[in-house]
Scaffold this motif. Structure first.
Motif, mmCIF file in Angstrom:
data_model
loop_
_atom_site.group_PDB
_atom_site.id
_atom_site.type_symbol
_atom_site.label_atom_id
_atom_site.label_comp_id
_atom_site.label_asym_id
_atom_site.label_seq_id
_atom_site.Cartn_x
_atom_site.Cartn_y
_atom_site.Cartn_z
ATOM 1 N N THR B 120 0.967 -1.105 0.175
ATOM 2 C CA THR B 120 0.036 0.090 -0.239
ATOM 3 C C THR B 120 0.766 1.366 0.128
ATOM 4 O O THR B 120 2.013 1.110 -0.210
ATOM 5 C CB THR B 120 -0.838 -0.167 1.065
ATOM 6 N N TRP B 135 -4.874 5.094 -3.870
ATOM 7 C CA TRP B 135 -5.488 4.025 -2.857
ATOM 8 C C TRP B 135 -6.712 4.915 -1.999
ATOM 9 O O TRP B 135 -7.903 4.148 -2.232
ATOM 10 C CB TRP B 135 -4.398 3.765 -1.782
ATOM 11 N N GLY B 139 -9.388 3.542 -4.554
ATOM 12 C CA GLY B 139 -9.451 2.062 -3.960
ATOM 13 C C GLY B 139 -8.858 1.460 -5.373
ATOM 14 O O GLY B 139 -9.587 0.097 -5.785
ATOM 15 N N MET B 140 -7.625 1.651 -5.705
ATOM 16 C CA MET B 140 -7.120 1.083 -6.969
ATOM 17 C C MET B 140 -5.620 0.259 -6.505
ATOM 18 O O MET B 140 -4.677 0.786 -6.676
ATOM 19 C CB MET B 140 -6.812 2.057 -8.056
ATOM 20 N N PRO B 141 -5.819 -0.896 -6.075
ATOM 21 C CA PRO B 141 -4.507 -1.955 -5.919
ATOM 22 C C PRO B 141 -3.843 -2.164 -7.101
ATOM 23 O O PRO B 141 -4.621 -2.086 -8.319
ATOM 24 C CB PRO B 141 -5.165 -3.144 -5.348
ATOM 25 N N PRO B 143 -3.192 -4.672 -9.186
ATOM 26 C CA PRO B 143 -3.690 -5.459 -10.448
ATOM 27 C C PRO B 143 -4.756 -4.871 -10.926
ATOM 28 O O PRO B 143 -5.196 -5.082 -12.290
ATOM 29 C CB PRO B 143 -4.183 -6.622 -9.401
ATOM 30 N N VAL B 144 -5.426 -3.853 -10.366
ATOM 31 C CA VAL B 144 -6.677 -2.991 -10.972
ATOM 32 C C VAL B 144 -6.115 -2.528 -12.499
ATOM 33 O O VAL B 144 -6.503 -2.327 -13.366
ATOM 34 C CB VAL B 144 -6.990 -1.804 -10.270
#
Lengths: 146, 393
Positions: B120, B135, B139-141, B143-144
């Motif tokens: 993160t 983040w 909400g974008m880790p 793999p997105v």
């Protein structure tokens, strides 16, 4: 949306990323008038090489664009992402604005099963938490235009 | 500029090592590389070390910490970070330092111990660090980002979920034959398609894990050192690229991209590989082995195109026709790839060169590519970082 009374109860989770206008939430971009590049976030310049970098002005992007690509996220993003509850599965989009920049963000209030590249999308607010005064703490998001 | 050779390689197997500290992993890799090169520590004239970003002050000075294990000798020690292309930067600096005549023999080393759980944001500054925004606000880790690009491929070229799964199947077969791999289980297409959907269309088994590991390479131009080495491998080129204005890729940690492409997708990797082809006088058609950064099955497909191994939109066909198998036109990731190893940020680029050179030296047992003469290791780091190393024997 766009209603002054409503807008007052919405507080951005972070400043300088979007603004309110007559037609709802608009992404806060900046445009370089020398190389015609749009930036988002506005402070993160990405000039064309050899640009004089003169004449950068803050501009709001259109409130509508098209869905350039998307994904559906099936597990909850870890902190610092904070929402009112577990929102999985949730949609994430790249929306192409008429200005020539594509911006990433959450997809809300839309049928995720019916997502398709090329759909018309609009920028909206999304409440991620409430502050101590009971205001909606918001981020930007995208919704399929009905 | 002098010709530079790989004279020794070493690694610590990939895995999760909660009870070890990074210097212990690094020690294993460096000791193995010294033994392989059949030289003593005092011959190392410079150390280029990958930074371990989650390791605090020690991690940012990893080279000094590793040097002290073997004995401080006063040589130049430089610590470098270029995201997942960190090791490429270390190898390139070691190579250039030798080629320019600053030193005769140098060590490039990378170690990583990844944090528990999700990666993160590493700062709390949303103004300067876009990584915080992606983040917190979207909400974008990681793999997105890959899924967003993969979706575009599906739309543009008609790639399918079956191809993504079949890539994992092939890599798992190779990884099962690699004693240093973290994951050695062989999967079927049905098992991969039955794994949890993470971010549509990418499933759990089609995305690499985060691992701990260490790798080291000793480079030299010293004739005596080269003569001692068991099958020295020549570095034909080792380059790095950054992104090019107008690249339409939605890059990890960014929240925007230009809508109209004025540069190739993954332009940093395009740039690194093109520079390497030019410097080496070697093109993709000459390459027998390619270690590419398969962070996900999407990367596997995209890198074949980005690095010119096939035309745009042709990667799925190239794969399905068997051209990327061991025994095919170019053996892609005969190591098992990140799919079988997982990422170890500061170490993986060096590990890819270890694997590629081991193939050229005929050390790969059941996964050995026959008669391999030319190998390429290609890396990908977030926010516009990439490195290419081309090796010949």
């Amino acid at each position: 949306m766009g209603n002054v009374a409503t807008a007052k109860r919405k507080v951005p989770a972070l400043p300088d990323l979007f603004e309110w206008a007559e037609d709802g939430l608009r992404m806060q971009s900046a445009k370089c008038s020398s190389c015609n590049t749009y930036f988002f976030p506005a402070a993160h310049a990405q000039h064309r090489p050899e640009c004089s970098r003169e004449g950068v002005e803050k501009v709001l992007l259109s409130n509508k664009g098209t869905l350039a690509t998307y994904t559906i996220q099936h597990y909850m993003c870890p902190p610092p992402f904070k929402t009112l509850g577990d929102i999985t599965p949730y949609g994430l989009a790249m929306v192409e604005f008429p200005e020539g920049i594509s911006v990433a963000g959450l997809i809300v209030e839309s049928d995720l099963e019916a997502l398709k590249i090329g759909l018309e999308m609009e920028t909206v607010s999304y409440t991620v938490s409430h502050d101590e005064e009971g205001n909606d703490v918001i981020t930007w998001a995208f919704r399929v235009v009905k | 500029m002098r010709d530079v050779y790989i004279v020794g390689v070493g690694m610590h197997p990939w895995g999760k090592f909660e009870n070890k500290i990074f210097t212990q992993l690094g020690e294993v890799a460096v000791a193995e590389a010294l033994k392989d090169a059949d030289i003593t520590w005092d011959k190392i004239g410079a150390i280029m070390s990958g930074i371990l970003i989650y390791g605090g002050n020690a991690g940012h000075l990893s080279g000094q910490y590793i040097e002290s294990v073997f004995g401080e000798t006063g040589v130049p020690v430089v610590n470098v970070y270029n995201a997942c292309a960190t090791g490429s930067a270390a190898i390139r600096m070691a190579h250039n330092s030798i080629a320019a005549g600053e030193t005769d023999t140098a060590l490039a080393v990378g170690v990583d111990i990844s944090p528990k759980g999700f990666l993160t944001a590493k700062s709390k500054d949303p103004k300067a660090d876009r990584d915080v925004l992606r983040w917190q606000m979207a909400g974008m880790p990681n793999p997105v980002y890959w899924a967003l690009e993969c979706r575009k491929r599906f739309e543009k070229y008609g790639d399918t979920e079956d191809v993504l799964a079949d890539i994992k199947v092939q890599l798992s077969q190779y990884g099962s034959k690699n004693p240093n791999a973290r994951y050695k289980k062989i999967y079927t297409r049905e098992q991969v398609l039955g794994s949890v959907m993470v971010c549509d269309p990418l499933r759990l088994f089609e995305i690499c894990a985060t691992s701990d590991g260490a790798a080291a390479v000793i480079l030299s131009s010293d004739p005596k050192t080269i003569a001692r080495a068991n099958k020295p491998v020549r570095i034909a080129a080792t380059t790095m690229g950054s992104a090019i204005y107008g690249d339409p890729t939605i890059r990890i940690s960014a929240l925007s991209a230009p809508s109209k492409a004025e540069a190739p997708l993954l332009s940093e990797s395009y740039s690194a590989s093109q520079q390497a082809y030019e410097k080496a006088g070697i093109g993709p058609e000459d390459i027998d082995i390619l270690e590419l950064p398969d962070n996900s099955s999407w990367h596997y497909l995209q890198y074949l195109e980005t690095c010119g191994f096939c035309g745009e939109g042709q990667a799925a066909k190239m794969f399905s026709d068997g051209l990327t198998k061991i025994g095919g036109k170019v053996a892609v990731n005969p190591s098992g790839g990140f799919s079988s190893f997982g990422e170890a940020i500061g170490a993986q680029a060096i590990w890819q060169v270890v694997e590629a050179s081991n193939q050229l030296r005929g050390r790969c047992g059941e996964r050995q590519v026959k008669d391999a003469q030319v190998a390429m290791a290609q890396t990908y780091g977030l926010m516009g970082n990439s490195g290419t190393t081309i090796l010949t024997i």
